[in-house]
Scaffold this motif. Sequence first.
Motif, short mmCIF file in Angstrom:
data_model
loop_
_atom_site.label_atom_id
_atom_site.label_comp_id
_atom_site.label_asym_id
_atom_site.label_seq_id
_atom_site.Cartn_x
_atom_site.Cartn_y
_atom_site.Cartn_z
N UNK A 186 0.86 -1.07 0.03
CA UNK A 186 -0.04 0.05 0.02
C UNK A 186 0.93 1.30 -0.02
N UNK A 187 0.22 2.34 -0.23
CA UNK A 187 0.98 3.69 -0.47
C UNK A 187 0.61 4.78 0.54
N UNK A 188 1.67 5.63 0.70
CA UNK A 188 1.44 6.91 1.72
C UNK A 188 0.23 7.56 1.27
N UNK A 189 -0.48 8.00 2.10
CA UNK A 189 -1.68 8.87 1.86
C UNK A 189 -1.41 9.97 1.11
N UNK A 190 -2.36 10.10 -0.01
CA UNK A 190 -1.95 11.03 -1.01
C UNK A 190 -0.76 10.92 -1.75
N UNK A 191 -0.15 9.73 -1.89
CA UNK A 191 1.08 9.89 -2.67
C UNK A 191 1.13 8.46 -3.18
N UNK A 192 1.80 8.41 -4.47
CA UNK A 192 2.19 7.31 -5.15
C UNK A 192 3.50 6.55 -4.76
N UNK A 193 4.18 7.03 -3.65
CA UNK A 193 5.34 6.27 -2.84
C UNK A 193 4.83 5.39 -1.98
N UNK A 194 5.67 4.21 -1.87
CA UNK A 194 5.53 3.25 -1.00
C UNK A 194 5.27 3.63 0.45
N UNK A 195 4.41 3.31 1.46
CA UNK A 195 4.39 3.70 2.79
C UNK A 195 5.31 2.76 3.50
N UNK A 196 5.50 3.25 4.99
CA UNK A 196 6.81 2.65 5.62
C UNK A 196 6.67 1.16 5.87
#
Length: 450
Positions: free
Chosen positions: A349-359
């Motif tokens: 899944x991805x960071x909120x409001x972002x196309x980058x992977x979450x932690x």
Amino acid sequence: MYLLLHRLCRTLILSFGLTLTSAASTESPAFGPNTTGLLFTLHGSNTIGAQLAPNLIRDYLAAKGARNIRSTPLSTINELRIQADLGNQKVFIDIAAHGSSTGFKGLEQSQADIAMASRPIKASELVSLSRLGDMRSKRAEHVIAIDGIAIIVHPDNPVKHLTLQQIAAVFSGEITNWSQVGGHRGHIKVYARDNQSGTWDTFKSLVFGKGYSLIENAERFESNDQLSDRVAADLTGIGFVGLASIRHARAIAVSDQDTQPQAPQHLTIATEDYPLSRRLFLYTPAYSLKPTAEEFLHFVQSEAGQEQVKTTGFISQTPISIKPTSTREGPENYLALTQKAERLSVNFRFAKGSATLDNKAQQDIQRLMEYMQKPQNRDRQLLLIGFGDEKASAERSVVLSKLRAVTVRSALHHHRINTAPVQGFGAYLPVVSNKSKAKIKNRRVEVWLL
């Protein structure tokens, strides 16, 4: 890996020995005036602090070569001291498990080195802890396990499944009799966690939103286990607890609008497809972290630490493969692609409001790399399948879901892990309603093993 970690910990304790003695004597005391030998303190979530944190600490101390590891309840309920002999020192770690919000207060007041939380940090807490760095960064936010909030009833209650909307109506008092949801006639007794609890915060967010509030006569508990035991003894009772605290009660299946009922099981919770799944966190200052606290965090994320997560009753983040059942749903192409594949117990899944992977996803890339390097997996290939929420057009939703899979593929290729051509299926197979604010959970990438 466990033996290597053991040797590393022994080496580290020799290098940290002087630090332990000097730091302990200058720390502000959290549980009393004498903190000589204090390695670090944890404040916060009872879900983590009741069993998981103590078990992880015992394993961590054992990996460091500690002897005579023992636990002593402190004078305040839900507070515990774990002591051990380490070399020539007597060391200890203190836990105060009074709810997630108290963990962040402990960090703010310099009374805790680590905050235990069964929910993400709130915006207000982010501001109050800004002096400690970016508390949403990878250095500060550590996902240690996946849990599911189980909706529990008495074992003899005939109700097997409730929607999120029915659960909200029951806990708010709009539905007051079991006969209204397919059960035997009888008044519903509601049990809930207290206001300090991260379990309560998560339940309130995922079930109530802003449209409901808890019925006034609900009986409240600081402890998951006490709540569960009360429900298990009350034929008319209903409550919610962390997965590890179902105990003698029975968990029911849960669904959202336009989604299939999901029971809180290993795969559905590990992939966070279960509507009431949640992450368990440890939060630390982004900078100037105690060496022993940082060492403990590394242990928790190791295979040995994640094995204890599993043993305690939560869902480990170590990937496992599961063969799909014969009764699967989805687009025809999706079923054909995955017919002979095995599903891995990880979703990206991805960071909120972002196309980058979450932690968590960034940590999972490392775990997946280690998984694919095992001898039995070296000749196998990963299949990445992206999903998303509804957009203005189905075509746009498909494109965005495929781009998410491309993002994961790029991260894996950086670690020299090759994948099959990525796929995207847009808004198919939602895990939560695409009409809800939680629809971000539908933006995910499944991982299959070919």
